[in-house]
Motif scaffolding. Sequence first.
Motif, PDB file in Angstrom:
ATOM      1  N   VAL A   1      -5.465   3.389  12.570  1.00 16.79           N
ATOM      2  CA  VAL A   1      -4.063   2.866  12.855  1.00 16.79           C
ATOM      3  C   VAL A   1      -4.594   1.302  13.863  1.00 16.79           C
ATOM      4  O   VAL A   1      -4.040   0.566  13.952  1.00 16.79           O
ATOM      5  CB  VAL A   1      -2.951   3.678  13.366  1.00 16.79           C
ATOM      6  N   ARG A   2      -4.777   2.334  15.308  1.00 21.87           N
ATOM      7  CA  ARG A   2      -5.544   0.527  15.920  1.00 21.87           C
ATOM      8  C   ARG A   2      -6.489   0.158  14.872  1.00 21.87           C
ATOM      9  O   ARG A   2      -6.386  -1.337  15.514  1.00 21.87           O
ATOM     10  CB  ARG A   2      -6.265   1.689  17.464  1.00 21.87           C
ATOM     11  N   LYS A   3      -6.824   0.204  14.211  1.00 18.87           N
ATOM     12  CA  LYS A   3      -8.593  -0.708  13.703  1.00 18.87           C
ATOM     13  C   LYS A   3      -6.799  -1.534  12.570  1.00 18.87           C
ATOM     14  O   LYS A   3      -7.348  -2.469  12.538  1.00 18.87           O
ATOM     15  CB  LYS A   3      -9.409  -0.286  13.036  1.00 18.87           C
ATOM     16  N   MET A   4      -6.520  -1.383  12.619  1.00 14.37           N
ATOM     17  CA  MET A   4      -5.712  -2.276  11.232  1.00 14.37           C
ATOM     18  C   MET A   4      -5.269  -2.767  12.225  1.00 14.37           C
ATOM     19  O   MET A   4      -4.604  -3.954  11.343  1.00 14.37           O
ATOM     20  CB  MET A   4      -4.678  -0.805  10.806  1.00 14.37           C
TER      21      MET A   4
ATOM     22  N   VAL B   1       0.114  -8.031   3.986  1.00 14.14           N
ATOM     23  CA  VAL B   1       0.134  -6.436   3.191  1.00 14.14           C
ATOM     24  C   VAL B   1       1.250  -5.687   4.653  1.00 14.14           C
ATOM     25  O   VAL B   1       2.462  -5.621   5.185  1.00 14.14           O
ATOM     26  CB  VAL B   1      -0.836  -5.924   4.692  1.00 14.14           C
ATOM     27  N   MET B   2       1.815  -5.254   3.622  1.00 21.52           N
ATOM     28  CA  MET B   2       3.013  -3.747   3.916  1.00 21.52           C
ATOM     29  C   MET B   2       2.580  -2.830   3.146  1.00 21.52           C
ATOM     30  O   MET B   2       2.027  -2.762   1.963  1.00 21.52           O
ATOM     31  CB  MET B   2       4.546  -4.358   2.975  1.00 21.52           C
ATOM     32  N   VAL B   3       2.721  -2.099   4.671  1.00 17.76           N
ATOM     33  CA  VAL B   3       2.019  -0.565   4.129  1.00 17.76           C
ATOM     34  C   VAL B   3       3.103   0.605   4.273  1.00 17.76           C
ATOM     35  O   VAL B   3       4.170   0.175   4.973  1.00 17.76           O
ATOM     36  CB  VAL B   3       1.223  -0.152   4.983  1.00 17.76           C
TER      37      VAL B   3
ATOM     38  N   VAL C   1       0.580  -1.053  -0.317  1.00 17.44           N
ATOM     39  CA  VAL C   1       0.145  -0.789  -0.259  1.00 17.44           C
ATOM     40  C   VAL C   1       0.623   1.372   0.323  1.00 17.44           C
ATOM     41  O   VAL C   1       1.704   0.986   1.082  1.00 17.44           O
ATOM     42  CB  VAL C   1      -1.363   0.228   0.785  1.00 17.44           C
ATOM     43  N   ALA C   2       0.590   2.021  -0.664  1.00 21.03           N
ATOM     44  CA  ALA C   2       1.901   3.233  -0.960  1.00 21.03           C
ATOM     45  C   ALA C   2       0.584   4.771  -1.174  1.00 21.03           C
ATOM     46  O   ALA C   2       1.404   4.947  -2.697  1.00 21.03           O
ATOM     47  CB  ALA C   2       2.783   3.103  -1.987  1.00 21.03           C
TER      48      ALA C   2
ATOM     49  N   ALA D   1      -4.043 -13.928  10.099  1.00 18.30           N
ATOM     50  CA  ALA D   1      -3.043 -15.071   9.466  1.00 18.30           C
ATOM     51  C   ALA D   1      -2.250 -14.202   9.065  1.00 18.30           C
ATOM     52  O   ALA D   1      -1.276 -15.055   8.628  1.00 18.30           O
ATOM     53  CB  ALA D   1      -3.874 -16.409   9.650  1.00 18.30           C
ATOM     54  N   VAL D   2      -2.121 -13.356   8.338  1.00 14.14           N
ATOM     55  CA  VAL D   2      -1.765 -12.405   7.599  1.00 14.14           C
ATOM     56  C   VAL D   2      -0.820 -12.086   8.012  1.00 14.14           C
ATOM     57  O   VAL D   2      -0.159 -11.880   9.696  1.00 14.14           O
ATOM     58  CB  VAL D   2      -2.515 -11.906   6.815  1.00 14.14           C
ATOM     59  N   VAL D   3       1.000 -11.862   7.370  1.00 11.87           N
ATOM     60  CA  VAL D   3       1.487 -11.075   7.421  1.00 11.87           C
ATOM     61  C   VAL D   3       1.506 -10.177   7.222  1.00 11.87           C
ATOM     62  O   VAL D   3       1.231  -9.248   6.210  1.00 11.87           O
ATOM     63  CB  VAL D   3       2.940 -11.054   6.732  1.00 11.87           C
ATOM     64  N   PHE D   4       1.799  -8.621   8.491  1.00 14.42           N
ATOM     65  CA  PHE D   4       1.662  -7.590   8.153  1.00 14.42           C
ATOM     66  C   PHE D   4       2.974  -6.960   8.883  1.00 14.42           C
ATOM     67  O   PHE D   4       3.068  -7.104   9.666  1.00 14.42           O
ATOM     68  CB  PHE D   4      -0.129  -7.226   8.884  1.00 14.42           C
ATOM     69  N   GLY D   5       3.040  -5.427   8.167  1.00 12.76           N
ATOM     70  CA  GLY D   5       4.301  -4.746   8.119  1.00 12.76           C
ATOM     71  C   GLY D   5       3.731  -3.025   7.955  1.00 12.76           C
ATOM     72  O   GLY D   5       3.544  -3.166   7.065  1.00 12.76           O
ATOM     73  N   ILE D   6       4.751  -2.687   8.964  1.00  9.00           N
ATOM     74  CA  ILE D   6       4.718  -1.004   8.098  1.00  9.00           C
ATOM     75  C   ILE D   6       6.425  -0.644   7.504  1.00  9.00           C
ATOM     76  O   ILE D   6       7.151  -1.745   7.843  1.00  9.00           O
ATOM     77  CB  ILE D   6       4.269  -0.005   9.431  1.00  9.00           C
ATOM     78  N   MET D   7       6.144   0.300   6.653  1.00  9.85           N
ATOM     79  CA  MET D   7       7.741   0.306   6.188  1.00  9.85           C
ATOM     80  C   MET D   7       8.877   1.326   7.112  1.00  9.85           C
ATOM     81  O   MET D   7       9.123   2.464   5.932  1.00  9.85           O
ATOM     82  CB  MET D   7       7.377   0.669   4.414  1.00  9.85           C
ATOM     83  N   PHE D   8       8.933   0.233   8.439  1.00 10.28           N
ATOM     84  CA  PHE D   8       9.877   1.004   8.691  1.00 10.28           C
ATOM     85  C   PHE D   8      11.523   0.871   8.625  1.00 10.28           C
ATOM     86  O   PHE D   8      11.906  -0.320   9.367  1.00 10.28           O
ATOM     87  CB  PHE D   8       9.618   1.583  10.214  1.00 10.28           C
ATOM     88  N   ASN D   9      12.073   0.906   7.490  1.00  8.62           N
ATOM     89  CA  ASN D   9      13.258  -0.084   7.021  1.00  8.62           C
ATOM     90  C   ASN D   9      14.497   0.321   8.013  1.00  8.62           C
ATOM     91  O   ASN D   9      15.141  -0.148   7.755  1.00  8.62           O
ATOM     92  CB  ASN D   9      13.136  -0.164   5.037  1.00  8.62           C
TER      93      ASN D   9
END
Length: 268
Positions: free
Chosen positions: A108-111, A95-97, A74-75, A119-127
């Motif tokens: 954000v809390r809902k997300m 999902v990667m946001v 998501v970009a 059961a999905v893998v979820f992450g935010i782009m804090f690389n």
Amino acid sequence: MRKIKLGGIGVGNMGRTHCRNIKEGKCPEIELVAIADSNPNHIQAMKDEGYENVTYFADADEMMDSGLIDSVLVAVPHCFHAQYAIKAIKKGLHVMVEKPADVYTKQVRKMNDAAKESAVVFGIMFNQRTDHIYKKAKDLVSSRRLGEIRRVNWIVTNWYRPQAYYDSGDWRATWSGEGGGVLMNQCPHQLDLWQWMCGMPCEIRSFMEYGKGRNIEVENDVTTYVKYPNGATGVFIASTHDTPGTNRLEITGDLGKLVVERSAVTFY
């Protein structure tokens, strides 16, 4: 090895950069199979760059329901991050946001809750947590090599952005489109690293200027003072109009001091 089939939601500046990285083989475990963007100019730009074996969609929901993908990146503009992430999570897609997580804390809390319940893998782009320098800084603080933290100062004013940058998109540097300025768009990386390394403060007071030297409505000059539960203090200074700028982090403990000075911004 079965590759992860990725669908990109939004291919403006950052979305297109991620697609190029995949195309150039920098992410060998990922295959870009679909792109969704409501802006036909963005779609045409991708076609012009040679993304021929990709299915294009004008609607992200259609792409997520197509069965072609098992993950999304998501970009899109910030205020839509959580919205699309939640939809994808509920459809069973990984999902990667892009940063920031979103504009609104409630979203954000809902997300985050949706991700926890799935059961999905979820992450935010804090690389930048993978940067070896900041990883070492985190290790020094966590291992208490510096002792008890007494003071943290971070001056990051090398986020120089000319007026042309803000004019490149009508959503940029607006409350309705971006939800903020330097703190929302440029500094989430440093703010994430700061709390990752030093913990969350208990008091915060900020002084901000809006549109300093630029024709924008959001903050682009910030000085923030914080206090920590153990009595430590900190100052965070950021801007997008200084040139040359500075990127210097100091973490002072009762057993020593850590200084990280970067000559240039290496992330966006």
